[in-house]
Motif scaffolding. Sequence first.
Motif, PDB file in Angstrom:
ATOM      1  N   PHE A 164       0.826  -1.204   0.000  1.00  0.00           N
ATOM      2  CA  PHE A 164       0.000   0.000   0.000  1.00  0.00           C
ATOM      3  C   PHE A 164       0.866   1.261   0.000  1.00  0.00           C
ATOM      4  O   PHE A 164       0.528   2.267  -0.642  1.00  0.00           O
ATOM      5  CB  PHE A 164      -0.937   0.007   1.208  1.00  0.00           C
ATOM      6  CG  PHE A 164      -2.138  -0.889   1.064  1.00  0.00           C
ATOM      7  CD1 PHE A 164      -2.659  -1.187  -0.188  1.00  0.00           C
ATOM      8  CD2 PHE A 164      -2.755  -1.447   2.173  1.00  0.00           C
ATOM      9  CE1 PHE A 164      -3.767  -2.009  -0.330  1.00  0.00           C
ATOM     10  CE2 PHE A 164      -3.861  -2.278   2.045  1.00  0.00           C
ATOM     11  CZ  PHE A 164      -4.367  -2.556   0.787  1.00  0.00           C
ATOM     12  N   ALA A 165       1.989   1.198   0.722  1.00  0.00           N
ATOM     13  CA  ALA A 165       2.897   2.349   0.731  1.00  0.00           C
ATOM     14  C   ALA A 165       3.439   2.617  -0.669  1.00  0.00           C
ATOM     15  O   ALA A 165       3.480   3.774  -1.122  1.00  0.00           O
ATOM     16  CB  ALA A 165       4.041   2.090   1.708  1.00  0.00           C
ATOM     17  N   ASN A 166       3.850   1.563  -1.378  1.00  0.00           N
ATOM     18  CA  ASN A 166       4.345   1.744  -2.739  1.00  0.00           C
ATOM     19  C   ASN A 166       3.277   2.286  -3.669  1.00  0.00           C
ATOM     20  O   ASN A 166       3.525   3.182  -4.484  1.00  0.00           O
ATOM     21  CB  ASN A 166       4.871   0.406  -3.286  1.00  0.00           C
ATOM     22  CG  ASN A 166       6.372   0.287  -3.157  1.00  0.00           C
ATOM     23  OD1 ASN A 166       7.050   1.220  -2.756  1.00  0.00           O
ATOM     24  ND2 ASN A 166       6.912  -0.870  -3.494  1.00  0.00           N
ATOM     25  N   GLY A 167       2.065   1.746  -3.557  1.00  0.00           N
ATOM     26  CA  GLY A 167       0.977   2.233  -4.390  1.00  0.00           C
ATOM     27  C   GLY A 167       0.680   3.695  -4.128  1.00  0.00           C
ATOM     28  O   GLY A 167       0.476   4.480  -5.068  1.00  0.00           O
ATOM     29  N   GLY A 168       0.679   4.076  -2.851  1.00  0.00           N
ATOM     30  CA  GLY A 168       0.428   5.477  -2.498  1.00  0.00           C
ATOM     31  C   GLY A 168       1.515   6.411  -3.009  1.00  0.00           C
ATOM     32  O   GLY A 168       1.227   7.506  -3.516  1.00  0.00           O
ATOM     33  N   LEU A 169       2.769   5.991  -2.879  1.00  0.00           N
ATOM     34  CA  LEU A 169       3.879   6.811  -3.373  1.00  0.00           C
ATOM     35  C   LEU A 169       3.808   6.983  -4.891  1.00  0.00           C
ATOM     36  O   LEU A 169       3.994   8.102  -5.408  1.00  0.00           O
ATOM     37  CB  LEU A 169       5.212   6.167  -2.984  1.00  0.00           C
ATOM     38  CG  LEU A 169       5.604   6.230  -1.499  1.00  0.00           C
ATOM     39  CD1 LEU A 169       6.726   5.255  -1.199  1.00  0.00           C
ATOM     40  CD2 LEU A 169       6.012   7.657  -1.124  1.00  0.00           C
ATOM     41  N   MET A 170       3.554   5.878  -5.592  1.00  0.00           N
ATOM     42  CA  MET A 170       3.456   5.955  -7.048  1.00  0.00           C
ATOM     43  C   MET A 170       2.321   6.876  -7.486  1.00  0.00           C
ATOM     44  O   MET A 170       2.471   7.696  -8.401  1.00  0.00           O
ATOM     45  CB  MET A 170       3.228   4.547  -7.628  1.00  0.00           C
ATOM     46  CG  MET A 170       4.444   3.650  -7.581  1.00  0.00           C
ATOM     47  SD  MET A 170       5.567   3.999  -8.948  1.00  0.00           S
ATOM     48  CE  MET A 170       6.598   2.536  -8.943  1.00  0.00           C
ATOM     49  N   ALA A 171       1.164   6.728  -6.841  1.00  0.00           N
ATOM     50  CA  ALA A 171       0.000   7.528  -7.229  1.00  0.00           C
ATOM     51  C   ALA A 171       0.184   9.009  -6.919  1.00  0.00           C
ATOM     52  O   ALA A 171      -0.225   9.875  -7.700  1.00  0.00           O
ATOM     53  CB  ALA A 171      -1.243   7.001  -6.514  1.00  0.00           C
ATOM     54  N   THR A 172       0.825   9.295  -5.794  1.00  0.00           N
ATOM     55  CA  THR A 172       0.941  10.695  -5.343  1.00  0.00           C
ATOM     56  C   THR A 172       2.070  11.442  -6.041  1.00  0.00           C
ATOM     57  O   THR A 172       1.900  12.604  -6.444  1.00  0.00           O
ATOM     58  CB  THR A 172       1.169  10.727  -3.821  1.00  0.00           C
ATOM     59  OG1 THR A 172       0.120  10.004  -3.162  1.00  0.00           O
ATOM     60  CG2 THR A 172       1.194  12.170  -3.311  1.00  0.00           C
ATOM     61  N   TYR A 173       3.214  10.790  -6.207  1.00  0.00           N
ATOM     62  CA  TYR A 173       4.396  11.493  -6.702  1.00  0.00           C
ATOM     63  C   TYR A 173       4.808  11.090  -8.121  1.00  0.00           C
ATOM     64  O   TYR A 173       5.714  11.696  -8.687  1.00  0.00           O
ATOM     65  CB  TYR A 173       5.578  11.251  -5.758  1.00  0.00           C
ATOM     66  CG  TYR A 173       5.336  11.766  -4.355  1.00  0.00           C
ATOM     67  CD1 TYR A 173       5.428  13.134  -4.065  1.00  0.00           C
ATOM     68  CD2 TYR A 173       5.001  10.898  -3.319  1.00  0.00           C
ATOM     69  CE1 TYR A 173       5.200  13.607  -2.780  1.00  0.00           C
ATOM     70  CE2 TYR A 173       4.779  11.351  -2.032  1.00  0.00           C
ATOM     71  CZ  TYR A 173       4.873  12.709  -1.772  1.00  0.00           C
ATOM     72  OH  TYR A 173       4.639  13.172  -0.505  1.00  0.00           O
ATOM     73  N   GLY A 174       4.169  10.069  -8.683  1.00  0.00           N
ATOM     74  CA  GLY A 174       4.553   9.607 -10.008  1.00  0.00           C
ATOM     75  C   GLY A 174       3.672  10.167 -11.109  1.00  0.00           C
ATOM     76  O   GLY A 174       2.701  10.888 -10.863  1.00  0.00           O
ATOM     77  N   HIS A 175       3.992   9.816 -12.331  1.00  0.00           N
ATOM     78  CA  HIS A 175       3.218  10.260 -13.499  1.00  0.00           C
ATOM     79  C   HIS A 175       3.426   9.245 -14.625  1.00  0.00           C
ATOM     80  O   HIS A 175       4.412   8.490 -14.626  1.00  0.00           O
ATOM     81  CB  HIS A 175       3.667  11.650 -13.947  1.00  0.00           C
ATOM     82  CG  HIS A 175       5.118  11.734 -14.295  1.00  0.00           C
ATOM     83  ND1 HIS A 175       5.614  11.390 -15.525  1.00  0.00           N
ATOM     84  CD2 HIS A 175       6.208  12.109 -13.540  1.00  0.00           C
ATOM     85  CE1 HIS A 175       6.925  11.553 -15.545  1.00  0.00           C
ATOM     86  NE2 HIS A 175       7.313  11.981 -14.348  1.00  0.00           N
ATOM     87  N   PRO A 176       2.512   9.212 -15.598  1.00  0.00           N
ATOM     88  CA  PRO A 176       2.666   8.247 -16.703  1.00  0.00           C
ATOM     89  C   PRO A 176       3.953   8.478 -17.481  1.00  0.00           C
ATOM     90  O   PRO A 176       4.389   9.617 -17.674  1.00  0.00           O
ATOM     91  CB  PRO A 176       1.434   8.514 -17.575  1.00  0.00           C
ATOM     92  CG  PRO A 176       0.449   9.159 -16.661  1.00  0.00           C
ATOM     93  CD  PRO A 176       1.259   9.974 -15.690  1.00  0.00           C
ATOM     94  N   ALA A 177       4.571   7.391 -17.911  1.00  0.00           N
ATOM     95  CA  ALA A 177       5.781   7.479 -18.737  1.00  0.00           C
ATOM     96  C   ALA A 177       5.399   7.891 -20.155  1.00  0.00           C
ATOM     97  O   ALA A 177       4.236   7.794 -20.553  1.00  0.00           O
ATOM     98  CB  ALA A 177       6.489   6.130 -18.744  1.00  0.00           C
ATOM     99  N   PRO A 178       6.372   8.363 -20.931  1.00  0.00           N
ATOM    100  CA  PRO A 178       6.086   8.697 -22.332  1.00  0.00           C
ATOM    101  C   PRO A 178       5.574   7.462 -23.086  1.00  0.00           C
ATOM    102  O   PRO A 178       5.798   6.334 -22.657  1.00  0.00           O
ATOM    103  CB  PRO A 178       7.451   9.147 -22.873  1.00  0.00           C
ATOM    104  CG  PRO A 178       8.236   9.525 -21.667  1.00  0.00           C
ATOM    105  CD  PRO A 178       7.753   8.646 -20.563  1.00  0.00           C
ATOM    106  N   PRO A 179       4.877   7.659 -24.202  1.00  0.00           N
ATOM    107  CA  PRO A 179       4.396   6.519 -24.994  1.00  0.00           C
ATOM    108  C   PRO A 179       5.541   5.558 -25.324  1.00  0.00           C
ATOM    109  O   PRO A 179       6.630   5.981 -25.705  1.00  0.00           O
ATOM    110  CB  PRO A 179       3.842   7.182 -26.258  1.00  0.00           C
ATOM    111  CG  PRO A 179       3.456   8.557 -25.816  1.00  0.00           C
ATOM    112  CD  PRO A 179       4.478   8.950 -24.772  1.00  0.00           C
ATOM    113  N   GLY A 180       5.282   4.285 -25.161  1.00  0.00           N
ATOM    114  CA  GLY A 180       6.324   3.291 -25.403  1.00  0.00           C
ATOM    115  C   GLY A 180       7.071   2.902 -24.155  1.00  0.00           C
ATOM    116  O   GLY A 180       7.832   1.934 -24.154  1.00  0.00           O
TER     117      GLY A 180
END
Length: 539
Positions: A349-365
């Motif tokens: 859950f900690a990893n999911g929360g960190l990814m959702a809060t501070y991450g963003h989609p990668a470029p296409p591909g």
Amino acid sequence: MTIGNIYAIAAIAVVGGGLFGFDISSMSAIISTESYLCYFNQGDVKYVDGQIQCAGPRSSVQGGITASMAGGSWLGALVSGFLSDMIGRKLSIQIGSVIWCLGSIIVCASQNIPMLIVGRIINGVSVGICSAQVPVYISELAPPTKRGRLVSLQQWAITWGILIMFYVSYGCSFVDGTASFRIPWGLQMIPAILLFFGLMILPESPRWLARKDRWEDCLAVLTLVHGRGDPNSPFVQREYKEIKEMCEFERQNADVSYFELFRPNMINRTHVGIFTQIWSQLTGMNVMMYYITYVFAMAGLSGNNLLVSSSIQYVINVGMTVPAILWVDRWGRRPTLILGALFMMIFLFANGGLMATYGHPAPPGGVHGIEAESWEISGSPSKAVIACTYLFVASFAISWGPVSWTYPPELFPLRVRGKATALTTSFNWAFNFALGYFVPPAFVNIQWRVYILFGVFCGAMLIHVFFMFPETSGKTLEEVEAIFTDPFGVPYIGIPAWKTRGAFKHAVALETAGMDEEKLNQTTRGETVYVETSPPPRV
């Protein structure tokens, strides 16, 4: 010459588990290398800063390549039940080691993706046989106080196989051309060859010998392994008597098939054994094993940093399995599984929360042109993702990793143990196949939510274990029967799982002091030993 030291026996037998470990990291360390991506390329080829960059297999195809081994393992596990009952635990494992060598030759010589998949399926058949029957073999030889420790060595062998093969593959990644992946795929035959010849000096399972009416051989093995050469040892005589009584009872119930495992007197323990293996996959651990390079690439790592950082989790996996091996019999199966599920849930859950809060989609591909690397996170949050990943691996290694192999063989009576363990292990491989195939497309389509999904599974398994999984540590395999049946062999469900406490001190005293039951009960006055694991007498 036949070896009688139980630790030496287990050390040789669990090399069969190491085969699974070799397979995991021979794929995880290679799938991100340029030689692999370009040789099995199905996408675009680019040149970045003068370096060739290939997309490699499509995410769904890579999932199929990875999952093909688990598909073969599912088949191998099911077949192993019949094989083991017919020809013995030891010989069935030797056959598995021969099949592994055949599969490794095909994988090493792969000219295209279909050939690679066929070789991995054959390898999987071997892993299915060995992973199902090695725990049965060890559990039928081990004394109650050491059974968890010894069967847990299978998981430790898996972790060592992962670690060794990862560094072999990492070293070979500096070799030019296809040799960078053909060399490690060829070298993985070595442990199978050692396993085949090592088993020649090990005894057969005494319980399998008893089922074949080879009573003199059964007593000889018990004397060799448990009696230090003395056939009149109280512990040897007690084990021999219990095995004989169980065999006589089972001859009156001689119908042995997979269907028997779903009858009323077996369905409860079958459900527990199956879900032990299902939940061990739904923890998400093999996502970290197979696709850790994808996870860390999304956390901003690349090149040698990516591979070295990925290897750290394999070191953690080896190290954190050791406490479980040493003390799982004292801790008990239930507390170990419950706490492991709790901590894994927290870190997922900690990893999911960190990814959702501070991450963003990668470029296409995707990152580095790999479609499955669909999300990006950087800075301090990315370091937190890596740290939580390491902590998740540690939580699995000390709990579900070893116990998921130890627990199922303990649940079943002798007459169905081979087939029952084969069935439960087949569910492990069925879900391993599903997850191996599902995860790369899942990273593409639901991205960080993959962590949340596996976190929910960990929460569900925690509740399931608490209410339905009985304690088996500290009991002989024959005494485990008392948890599920009354003295007349009738299914008995009157003991709540959370009251089936282990009897470790009782078992230790019996093994080491050579006491008879009456004398032993006098020395353990004031302690509850079997009261909670035996049903009340019928009125």
